[in-house]
Design an enzyme around this catalytic site. Sequence first.
Site, PDB file in Angstrom:
ATOM      1  N   TYR A  71      11.391 -28.407  10.588  1.00  0.00           N
ATOM      2  CA  TYR A  71      12.689 -27.615  11.338  1.00  0.00           C
ATOM      3  C   TYR A  71      13.376 -26.848  10.136  1.00  0.00           C
ATOM      4  O   TYR A  71      13.441 -25.452  10.616  1.00  0.00           O
ATOM      5  CB  TYR A  71      13.750 -28.796  11.686  1.00  0.00           C
ATOM      6  CG  TYR A  71      14.866 -27.763  12.631  1.00  0.00           C
ATOM      7  CD1 TYR A  71      14.896 -27.401  13.611  1.00  0.00           C
ATOM      8  CD2 TYR A  71      16.059 -27.901  11.768  1.00  0.00           C
ATOM      9  CE1 TYR A  71      15.829 -26.723  14.191  1.00  0.00           C
ATOM     10  CE2 TYR A  71      17.291 -27.337  12.500  1.00  0.00           C
ATOM     11  CZ  TYR A  71      17.167 -26.578  13.838  1.00  0.00           C
ATOM     12  OH  TYR A  71      18.112 -26.180  14.423  1.00  0.00           O
TER      13      TYR A  71
ATOM     14  N   LYS B 227      13.071 -22.758  10.293  1.00  0.00           N
ATOM     15  CA  LYS B 227      14.237 -21.907  10.899  1.00  0.00           C
ATOM     16  C   LYS B 227      14.724 -21.013   9.828  1.00  0.00           C
ATOM     17  O   LYS B 227      14.959 -19.965   9.657  1.00  0.00           O
ATOM     18  CB  LYS B 227      15.298 -22.844  11.062  1.00  0.00           C
ATOM     19  CG  LYS B 227      14.953 -23.676  12.307  1.00  0.00           C
ATOM     20  CD  LYS B 227      15.199 -22.639  13.587  1.00  0.00           C
ATOM     21  CE  LYS B 227      16.508 -22.346  14.269  1.00  0.00           C
ATOM     22  NZ  LYS B 227      16.532 -21.844  15.246  1.00  0.00           N
TER      23      LYS B 227
END
Length: 641
Positions: free
Chosen positions: A539, A543
């Site tokens: 993640y 991101k």
Amino acid sequence: MSVASSPDALAEIVRVSRALGSDPAYVLHGGGNTSIKTTGVDVTGEAVELVLVKGSGWNLATIQAAGFAPLRRARLHDLLQLEQLDDAAMVNELRQASLDASAPTASIEALLHAYLPGRVVLHSHADAIVALTNRDVAPAAITEVLGDRVVVLPYVKPGFGLARLVAGTDVSGVDAVVLSNHGLFTFGDDPDATLARHRDLVARASAAAGVPVWGDPGAEIDRSGSVAAIAQLREAVSTAAGRPMLVRQSSSGRADEFARRPDVAAVSGRGTATPEHVLYTKREPLVGLDVAAYAARYRDYVARHRTRATTEITELDPAPRVIFDPELGCLFAGESVSDLRVAADVALHTMDVIDAADRLGGYRSLDESDTFDIEYWSLEQAKLAGRTRRPLTGEVAIVTGAASGIGRAVAERLIADGAAVVGVDLSDAVAEVGSGDAWRSIVGDVSDPAVLDAAVDTAVREFGGVDIVVIAAGIFPPSQAVAEVADEVWDRALRVNVTAPMRLLRAVHPVLARAPRGGRVVLVSTKNVAAPGPGAAAYSASKTAAAQLARVAALEWAADRVRVNQVEPDAVFDTAIWTPELLEARAAHYGLTVAEYRTRNLLGVEVRSATVAEAVVALCTSFPATTGAHVSVDGGNDRVI
């Protein structure tokens, strides 16, 4: 209003008004008006003869009892004895004649309703009647079709002049008045019989015109032409209007066929079917794509007729509302989706009126001066002063991840602020985010390039372009140490969280660069970019890559007047990412209860999706000199600070 001596009068006129107004072949978007005569009692207890007249701004198809103004009929008859009465004075007198100060302002044709015999008066702008009268023919040619008991009068601008014309006409022995280039009045004592008479006359005109169904859009077609051409057209329309405008490419087979006629300029440039239509479509459509030339011709038209206005006028914007092009077909322009819908309806019905009148001998609208008198009527000009616009009126947004959480909150806020929005999400629930014509949904995986292309195509063909892109779609894989991350988990995080945003930005850039106020992109990033946590490698890395992508876009797109900013929320728990299981796991990881974890920030507040949406929309509506910014929406995180 006091109780009428005939308690059913108001219910009767509401019922027949709705019946008349429910058919767009008779009434389009607020047109037409109705009345019923009855007796009321004023505050002194004295009986008063009343005429209950439809209020201005009410739609006949949905009108309620509150939509009728109770006017003293004797006072209206007194006004008809005057030789002259200007529009402002007449409206003032109509208000003073009302038995109820809270009632709506009565229709401008209230004096005519008061004069005509019969208990009930019904007025429509029926397509068939307009087609029959929009020709250079004698009244006898009209009565030959409609039969006895009909009086045919020449066009006179609605209001006092028209009422005086009818008051000076012998209407004994008739139950209908046809106003050339305008519409039909029927009157009688029985509401249903008066409605039946109205329908019978329209049916006779329809039979003569050879049109069984008016305003039929025909089969739905696949829209052709490039989205780049539509976005360029919208940019030109917005420039002419001086504000962002929407443009919709019609999917009507009927409209497309009309737009591609070789003689479309000649047949469509003869004026509107009824004078009021100029308020929705202007007098003529644009044929081709030269918006600047159209705007120049419109300004010349205003200059030619400006001296006809009785008061100082505010010139309306010169942008077209209906566009016919051999490549793009038929398009409609307006500052709201409601304007698009009205322009489309009026244009479709006008096509039928023109064709029908031509078959009957030749379509002829009012001349320019009469059209100008309606377009720049003092009563219409007065409405301009009270007009307000929402912050994003006329603008278009694409929001990914729009079915829930931050994406949904952003989409709802954008719609509330006046934008037209296309939402994309893997969940079918995306269809339920908006219910009106300003919302379009695309169900699909944002990692599929075809889904993103469909979103851009929909935004441009339905609304004309793209002004705002909000990238909120994302996934948060299950917590895993770096040594345990599976390839498929890593690859999917990259596809959804960074590759999909890159593909969307790449696809939307050509139209985003034509946004009238400059394009805006907001990436919903995360505090993990600045302060990653253990167990969130896929993640945090994906991101962070997306954040770098946004920074590069900000550098490259500034020359195109496109601003690219980011919001970095933290711990927004009303999103699809935060399942109860994940919330419990992350709280346990930090040795906190779930309640403590929800407010683990310096301000001690819970950050919700709506909180983030406020920041996103602020970046889209304010901060015109800000690009490349990172806005924390996390309640204050000591690691980030």
